[in-house]
Design an enzyme around this catalytic site. Structure first.
Site, short mmCIF file in Angstrom:
data_model
loop_
_atom_site.label_atom_id
_atom_site.label_comp_id
_atom_site.label_asym_id
_atom_site.label_seq_id
_atom_site.Cartn_x
_atom_site.Cartn_y
_atom_site.Cartn_z
N TYR A 71 0.81 -1.22 0.00
CA TYR A 71 0.00 0.00 0.00
C TYR A 71 0.84 1.26 0.00
O TYR A 71 0.31 2.36 -0.06
CB TYR A 71 -1.01 0.00 1.14
CG TYR A 71 -0.47 -0.36 2.50
CD1 TYR A 71 0.33 0.54 3.20
CD2 TYR A 71 -0.76 -1.58 3.09
CE1 TYR A 71 0.83 0.21 4.43
CE2 TYR A 71 -0.26 -1.92 4.33
CZ TYR A 71 0.53 -1.01 4.99
OH TYR A 71 1.04 -1.34 6.22
N HIS A 108 -4.12 0.30 -4.35
CA HIS A 108 -4.65 1.60 -3.97
C HIS A 108 -4.18 2.58 -5.04
O HIS A 108 -2.96 2.69 -5.26
CB HIS A 108 -4.11 2.03 -2.60
CG HIS A 108 -4.56 1.14 -1.48
ND1 HIS A 108 -4.21 1.37 -0.17
CD2 HIS A 108 -5.33 0.03 -1.47
CE1 HIS A 108 -4.77 0.44 0.60
NE2 HIS A 108 -5.43 -0.39 -0.18
N GLU A 143 -8.81 -0.09 -6.07
CA GLU A 143 -9.63 -0.18 -4.86
C GLU A 143 -10.33 1.15 -4.59
O GLU A 143 -9.72 2.22 -4.72
CB GLU A 143 -8.76 -0.59 -3.66
CG GLU A 143 -9.58 -0.76 -2.38
CD GLU A 143 -8.83 -1.49 -1.27
OE1 GLU A 143 -7.73 -2.02 -1.50
OE2 GLU A 143 -9.39 -1.53 -0.15
N ASP A 177 -14.34 -1.65 -1.23
CA ASP A 177 -14.07 -1.87 0.19
C ASP A 177 -15.20 -1.20 0.98
O ASP A 177 -15.40 0.02 0.87
CB ASP A 177 -12.70 -1.26 0.53
CG ASP A 177 -12.26 -1.54 1.96
OD1 ASP A 177 -13.07 -1.27 2.88
OD2 ASP A 177 -11.12 -1.99 2.16
N HIS A 180 -14.09 1.60 3.24
CA HIS A 180 -13.63 2.77 2.50
C HIS A 180 -14.79 3.56 1.89
O HIS A 180 -14.82 4.79 2.01
CB HIS A 180 -12.66 2.35 1.39
CG HIS A 180 -11.39 1.74 1.89
ND1 HIS A 180 -10.40 1.28 1.05
CD2 HIS A 180 -10.94 1.52 3.15
CE1 HIS A 180 -9.40 0.79 1.77
NE2 HIS A 180 -9.71 0.92 3.04
N HIS A 212 -14.10 -6.04 -0.43
CA HIS A 212 -13.46 -6.11 0.89
C HIS A 212 -14.55 -5.87 1.92
O HIS A 212 -15.15 -4.79 1.93
CB HIS A 212 -12.38 -5.04 1.04
CG HIS A 212 -11.11 -5.36 0.31
ND1 HIS A 212 -10.15 -4.41 0.03
CD2 HIS A 212 -10.64 -6.54 -0.17
CE1 HIS A 212 -9.14 -5.00 -0.60
NE2 HIS A 212 -9.41 -6.28 -0.74
ZN ZN Z 1 -8.50 0.30 4.48
FE FE Z 2 -9.43 -2.87 1.46
FE FE Z 3 -6.45 -2.19 0.30
#
Ligand code: ZN
Ligand code: FE
Ligand code: FE
Length: 277
Positions: A71, A108, A143, A177, A180, A212
């Protein structure tokens, strides 16, 4: 239809170990970091381990798995050396993934660090245009991000703008996600239908390849990105159960990234299986 469920596992003991660990906690998929999450060099690929894993996965019904890029890679840094490092690392990861074809590679998008969203989008797309190739057998996922700091990808429009600029966009998808998107301000608790309609209109649900599943320590729109155990955060178990059962999502791979050890993951997997209608 069987729930496609797993969690994040440590890759330090190789693929076969991850496959066995997944089965031991009731999972039929998993996620792992392609290398130390802080970046750095990857271990040499152990071809015997990969071959043993592929047999094991086929024999035990382990489906599509999700590799996660470190990440710390930032393909839209203001520093060209940092962008170049992200480009070279991702290309190396994608080449290695050809040994386990047909899987997903999630990253990401990056942080534009004051350059602005538009410049960030251009740089991320330029990186992808430098590393994707027509015959690759991995699907690369952007993501959805919480939008903290100068993160790119907190709005669906930003992910769409990246995909629009990628020449080989048939190799591109999105990983949603739940923590997120919730932290970014999409109300999946009160209006999951509306959020998925927006996703479909802006990006297209056909691009959505993985979920996610995380609860969030913070309220909707907080732009924080702090994951919580299922049912112990601001999203809550019932909203996450609706995500897993939604007709547009229910056949996707679901990966837990909750703050758990293996036994905690096993319990969350059992709960979601139990609630999968
Ligand atoms: Zn996260
Ligand atoms: Fe994630
Ligand atoms: Fe991630």
């Amino acid at each position: 239809m069987m729930l496609h469920i797993g969690c994040h596992l440590s890759a330090s003991k190789g693929y076969l170990h991850m496959g066995r660990e997944a089965l031991s906690i009731g999972a039929n998929t998993f996620q792992f970091f392609t290398r130390n999450p802080r970046g750095g060099s990857a271990k040499a690929l152990d071809e015997k381990d990969v071959a043993a894993y592929l047999d094991f996965a086929a024999a035990n019904g382990i489906g599509t798995v999700l590799a996660h890029a470190p990440y710390t890679l930032n393909g839209c840094s203001a520093d060209p050396a940092i962008r170049d490092f992200a480009t070279r690392t991702m290309l190396d990861d994608l080449r290695r993934m050809e040994h386990t074809p047909g899987n997903l590679y999630n990253f990401h998008p990056g942080s534009h660090v004051g350059q602005g969203i538009d410049a960030g989008v251009e740089q991320i797309a330029a990186m992808l245009n430098a590393i994707l190739w027509p015959e690759m057998r991995t699907t690369v996922l952007l993501e959805t991000m919480a939008g903290k700091g100068s993160e790119v990808g907190g709005r669906f429009e930003e992910l769409r703008a990246i995909i629009d600029r990628v020449e080989l966009s048939n190799h591109m998808g999105v990983c949603l996600d739940t923590c997120h998107v919730h932290d970014a301000g999409y109300d999946i608790v009160g209006d999951l239908e509306g959020v998925l309609e927006a996703f479909d209109k802006v990006i297209g649900l056909n691009r959505l390849k993985a979920i996610h599943v995380n609860d969030s320590k913070n309220p909707v729109g907080a732009r924080k990105d702090r994951h919580e155990k299922l049912g112990e955060g601001c999203i809550g178990l019932e909203a996450l159960v609706r995500v897993v059962n939604h007709p547009a999502l229910r056949e996707l791979p679901f990966l837990l990234e909750t703050p758990n050890e293996l036994d905690g993951y096993a319990r969350e997997i059992a709960v979601l299986k139990e609630r999968y209608a």
